[in-house]
Each structure stands twice: as structure tokens, then as C-alpha cells.
Design a protein around this motif. Structure first.
Motif, PDB file in Angstrom:
ATOM      1  N   ASN A 219       0.819  -1.220   0.000  1.00 48.67           N
ATOM      2  CA  ASN A 219       0.000   0.000   0.000  1.00 48.67           C
ATOM      3  C   ASN A 219       0.849   1.265   0.000  1.00 48.67           C
ATOM      4  O   ASN A 219       0.314   2.356   0.168  1.00 48.67           O
ATOM      5  CB  ASN A 219      -0.939   0.004   1.207  1.00 48.67           C
ATOM      6  CG  ASN A 219      -2.008  -1.048   1.081  1.00 48.67           C
ATOM      7  OD1 ASN A 219      -2.487  -1.327  -0.011  1.00 48.67           O
ATOM      8  ND2 ASN A 219      -2.365  -1.660   2.195  1.00 48.67           N
ATOM      9  N   GLY A 220       2.153   1.097  -0.163  1.00 49.03           N
ATOM     10  CA  GLY A 220       3.040   2.254  -0.227  1.00 49.03           C
ATOM     11  C   GLY A 220       4.386   1.972   0.416  1.00 49.03           C
ATOM     12  O   GLY A 220       4.457   1.705   1.612  1.00 49.03           O
ATOM     13  N   PHE A 221       5.442   1.958  -0.374  1.00 49.73           N
ATOM     14  CA  PHE A 221       6.806   1.773   0.123  1.00 49.73           C
ATOM     15  C   PHE A 221       7.657   2.880  -0.483  1.00 49.73           C
ATOM     16  O   PHE A 221       7.757   2.996  -1.707  1.00 49.73           O
ATOM     17  CB  PHE A 221       7.358   0.397  -0.278  1.00 49.73           C
ATOM     18  CG  PHE A 221       8.753   0.155   0.215  1.00 49.73           C
ATOM     19  CD1 PHE A 221       8.976  -0.296   1.506  1.00 49.73           C
ATOM     20  CD2 PHE A 221       9.847   0.382  -0.610  1.00 49.73           C
ATOM     21  CE1 PHE A 221      10.267  -0.517   1.968  1.00 49.73           C
ATOM     22  CE2 PHE A 221      11.137   0.173  -0.162  1.00 49.73           C
ATOM     23  CZ  PHE A 221      11.349  -0.284   1.137  1.00 49.73           C
ATOM     24  N   PHE A 222       8.261   3.698   0.365  1.00 51.17           N
ATOM     25  CA  PHE A 222       9.087   4.821  -0.092  1.00 51.17           C
ATOM     26  C   PHE A 222      10.525   4.371  -0.286  1.00 51.17           C
ATOM     27  O   PHE A 222      11.088   3.686   0.565  1.00 51.17           O
ATOM     28  CB  PHE A 222       9.045   5.971   0.928  1.00 51.17           C
ATOM     29  CG  PHE A 222       9.904   7.135   0.516  1.00 51.17           C
ATOM     30  CD1 PHE A 222       9.460   8.039  -0.433  1.00 51.17           C
ATOM     31  CD2 PHE A 222      11.153   7.319   1.076  1.00 51.17           C
ATOM     32  CE1 PHE A 222      10.248   9.110  -0.826  1.00 51.17           C
ATOM     33  CE2 PHE A 222      11.957   8.391   0.709  1.00 51.17           C
ATOM     34  CZ  PHE A 222      11.497   9.290  -0.253  1.00 51.17           C
ATOM     35  N   PHE A 223      11.098   4.759  -1.424  1.00 54.26           N
ATOM     36  CA  PHE A 223      12.533   4.550  -1.634  1.00 54.26           C
ATOM     37  C   PHE A 223      13.126   5.818  -2.217  1.00 54.26           C
ATOM     38  O   PHE A 223      12.507   6.486  -3.036  1.00 54.26           O
ATOM     39  CB  PHE A 223      12.823   3.319  -2.507  1.00 54.26           C
ATOM     40  CG  PHE A 223      12.328   3.382  -3.922  1.00 54.26           C
ATOM     41  CD1 PHE A 223      13.173   3.721  -4.968  1.00 54.26           C
ATOM     42  CD2 PHE A 223      11.008   3.080  -4.225  1.00 54.26           C
ATOM     43  CE1 PHE A 223      12.720   3.764  -6.277  1.00 54.26           C
ATOM     44  CE2 PHE A 223      10.546   3.117  -5.537  1.00 54.26           C
ATOM     45  CZ  PHE A 223      11.402   3.462  -6.562  1.00 54.26           C
ATOM     46  N   ASN A 224      14.301   6.167  -1.747  1.00 57.02           N
ATOM     47  CA  ASN A 224      14.973   7.383  -2.190  1.00 57.02           C
ATOM     48  C   ASN A 224      16.263   7.057  -2.930  1.00 57.02           C
ATOM     49  O   ASN A 224      17.016   7.947  -3.290  1.00 57.02           O
ATOM     50  CB  ASN A 224      15.263   8.290  -0.988  1.00 57.02           C
ATOM     51  CG  ASN A 224      15.556   9.707  -1.427  1.00 57.02           C
ATOM     52  OD1 ASN A 224      15.107  10.155  -2.472  1.00 57.02           O
ATOM     53  ND2 ASN A 224      16.331  10.418  -0.629  1.00 57.02           N
ATOM     54  N   SER A 225      16.530   5.783  -3.141  1.00 58.36           N
ATOM     55  CA  SER A 225      17.701   5.361  -3.899  1.00 58.36           C
ATOM     56  C   SER A 225      17.393   5.477  -5.379  1.00 58.36           C
ATOM     57  O   SER A 225      16.287   5.837  -5.769  1.00 58.36           O
ATOM     58  CB  SER A 225      18.038   3.907  -3.553  1.00 58.36           C
ATOM     59  OG  SER A 225      16.926   3.081  -3.896  1.00 58.36           O
TER      60      SER A 225
ATOM     61  N   GLY B 273      11.958  -0.677  -9.952  1.00 58.48           N
ATOM     62  CA  GLY B 273      11.385   0.665  -9.939  1.00 58.48           C
ATOM     63  C   GLY B 273      12.536   1.644  -9.985  1.00 58.48           C
ATOM     64  O   GLY B 273      13.544   1.455  -9.295  1.00 58.48           O
ATOM     65  N   CYS B 274      12.436   2.687 -10.809  1.00 60.65           N
ATOM     66  CA  CYS B 274      13.503   3.681 -10.958  1.00 60.65           C
ATOM     67  C   CYS B 274      13.042   5.031 -10.433  1.00 60.65           C
ATOM     68  O   CYS B 274      11.937   5.474 -10.740  1.00 60.65           O
ATOM     69  CB  CYS B 274      13.889   3.847 -12.429  1.00 60.65           C
ATOM     70  SG  CYS B 274      14.412   2.318 -13.206  1.00 60.65           S
TER      71      CYS B 274
ATOM     72  N   GLN C  45      10.486   8.009  -4.387  1.00 53.84           N
ATOM     73  CA  GLN C  45       9.243   7.475  -4.934  1.00 53.84           C
ATOM     74  C   GLN C  45       8.551   6.637  -3.874  1.00 53.84           C
ATOM     75  O   GLN C  45       9.205   6.031  -3.028  1.00 53.84           O
ATOM     76  CB  GLN C  45       9.522   6.580  -6.148  1.00 53.84           C
ATOM     77  CG  GLN C  45      10.196   7.261  -7.299  1.00 53.84           C
ATOM     78  CD  GLN C  45       9.370   8.364  -7.911  1.00 53.84           C
ATOM     79  OE1 GLN C  45       8.143   8.273  -7.984  1.00 53.84           O
ATOM     80  NE2 GLN C  45      10.026   9.429  -8.336  1.00 53.84           N
ATOM     81  N   THR C  46       7.254   6.585  -3.964  1.00 52.73           N
ATOM     82  CA  THR C  46       6.466   5.656  -3.165  1.00 52.73           C
ATOM     83  C   THR C  46       5.764   4.735  -4.149  1.00 52.73           C
ATOM     84  O   THR C  46       4.927   5.180  -4.931  1.00 52.73           O
ATOM     85  CB  THR C  46       5.441   6.392  -2.278  1.00 52.73           C
ATOM     86  OG1 THR C  46       6.147   7.276  -1.404  1.00 52.73           O
ATOM     87  CG2 THR C  46       4.631   5.397  -1.446  1.00 52.73           C
ATOM     88  N   CYS C  47       6.167   3.471  -4.133  1.00 50.66           N
ATOM     89  CA  CYS C  47       5.549   2.511  -5.053  1.00 50.66           C
ATOM     90  C   CYS C  47       4.342   1.871  -4.374  1.00 50.66           C
ATOM     91  O   CYS C  47       4.276   1.771  -3.148  1.00 50.66           O
ATOM     92  CB  CYS C  47       6.558   1.464  -5.500  1.00 50.66           C
ATOM     93  SG  CYS C  47       7.350   0.505  -4.185  1.00 50.66           S
ATOM     94  N   HIS C  48       3.366   1.462  -5.181  1.00 45.00           N
ATOM     95  CA  HIS C  48       2.143   0.803  -4.720  1.00 45.00           C
ATOM     96  C   HIS C  48       1.909  -0.422  -5.598  1.00 45.00           C
ATOM     97  O   HIS C  48       2.075  -0.347  -6.827  1.00 45.00           O
ATOM     98  CB  HIS C  48       0.936   1.742  -4.826  1.00 45.00           C
ATOM     99  CG  HIS C  48       1.049   2.943  -3.957  1.00 45.00           C
ATOM    100  ND1 HIS C  48       1.664   4.103  -4.364  1.00 45.00           N
ATOM    101  CD2 HIS C  48       0.641   3.162  -2.684  1.00 45.00           C
ATOM    102  CE1 HIS C  48       1.621   4.992  -3.391  1.00 45.00           C
ATOM    103  NE2 HIS C  48       1.006   4.447  -2.354  1.00 45.00           N
TER     104      HIS C  48
END
Length: 187
Positions: free
Chosen positions: A110-116, A130-131, A137-140
Motif C-alpha cells: 500500500n506504499g513503500f518509499f525509496f529514495n535510492s 522501480g527507478c 518514490q512511493t511505489c504501490h
């Protein structure tokens, strides 16, 4: 007057003041390398090191039972006109990439933030990724399954055979999500 400016500039340079001014930083834009042969299957944060090499930082193990049951393509009318599905022109074993896609979608939930630069799931010879081209980004999972469905429709996917490598670009998000083979670069 010209000579006075020249003499003053030489004086500044000689005194080290000019050399102490900050110079523009160079930004690394290289492509991320796929995982090395000794990289364990798993979910990773992937980034470029200062020397330009790719770093794979483990964050979670792979669950081999997480696969897609059915993928749908997105509603074309609702898309940003700059968004697009792109194919690499080669395939990767569909069953491997299907497990990687399922695990990446599960991690995003339901939402995972990555800043890499990237988040990636690696299984067998498949990589789902995911790029991040912005400030994180917050992927869902729902978005990922829509992206993978669009890639299936354009690049191909046959259970037990090949899945076309490709990615879905979200221009306004400054992000893309896709799949490739472990021997290929991405992002």
C-alpha cells in the motif's frame, strides 16, 4: 584599467582565493548493472556508488509463491500523454520474472518509499525494478500490476516461456517500473 584588472585577477589566483571557490558538482547518470552471479535472490535497494559501480543492498528475501494470477492493462484514456510503455527487444524467462514482479509488488504493498536510484526484486534470471529520477518514490502494488500488464500487452508474456523485457515510464512522477534479465542494466 585592463592591466589593473589583470594584475588583480592574478593576485587573487596566486593567493588561492579563486581556487577556493566551489566548482559545479558532476552528477552521475550511469545505468545500474544487473546483480552479480553471487547475489542472493531477494529484494534490494540499488544505487550507484561514487566510483560508478552498482551497489545492491539487501532488504528482504524472495517468497517463491508470490506470482501474478492475472494482469490487466491500464485504461489508456486515463494516462498522462507523456507516459509510455517501452520494450527492450529481448526476453527473460517468464516464470523467473513473474516471481520477481510478485515480490516487488508485495514489497510495495500500500506504499513503500525509496529514495535510492532503484528498488529491485531479483529471482532466477529475472529482475523487476522501480527507478527513481526525482526526489524519492512511493511505489504501490496496484500501480505496479498495471505497469506490468501494460508491459505484457506491448512486449509480450508467455507462462513457461519468455516475458519481453521493458518498462513503463511515468513522466510526471519522474519514475519508471519494469522488468529485465539479470544480465542487463536498468534505470
Amino acid at each position: 584599467m585592463v592591466q589593473l584588472k589583470t594584475v588583480f585577477s592574478l593576485f587573487l589566483a596566486a593567493s588561492g582565493i579563486v581556487s577556493a571557490l566551489p566548482s559545479p558538482a558532476t552528477e552521475t547518470k550511469g545505468t545500474l548493472a544487473g546483480p552479480s552471479d553471487d547475489t542472493a535472490h531477494g529484494i534490494y535497494i540499488v544505487d550507484l556508488a561514487d566510483d560508478g559501480s552498482t551497489t545492491w543492498t539487501f532488504i528482504a528475501p524472495i517468497n517463491e509463491t508470490l506470482k501474478a494470477t492475472s494482469l490487466t492493462t491500464r485504461d489508456v484514456d486515463s494516462l498522462d500523454k507523456r507516459d509510455s510503455t517501452n520494450c527492450n527487444g529481448f526476453g527473460t524467462p517468464a516464470d523467473d520474472v513473474n516471481v520477481a514482479q510478485g515480490n516487488l509488488a508485495n514489497q510495495c504493498g500500500n506504499g513503500f518509499f525509496f529514495n535510492s536510484r532503484s528498488i529491485a526484486a531479483y529471482y532466477g534470471t529475472g529482475v523487476a525494478f522501480g527507478c527513481n529520477y526525482g526526489n524519492g518514490q512511493t511505489c504501490h502494488s496496484g500501480d505496479l500490476w498495471n505497469d506490468f500488464g501494460s508491459i505484457n500487452a506491448k512486449c509480450g508474456f508467455t507462462h513457461g516461456a519468455q516475458a519481453g523485457a521493458g518498462w513503463y515510464s511515468h513522466s510526471s512522477w519522474k519514475a519508471s517500473y519494469g522488468r529485465t534479465s539479470s544480465g542487463s542494466g536498468f534505470c
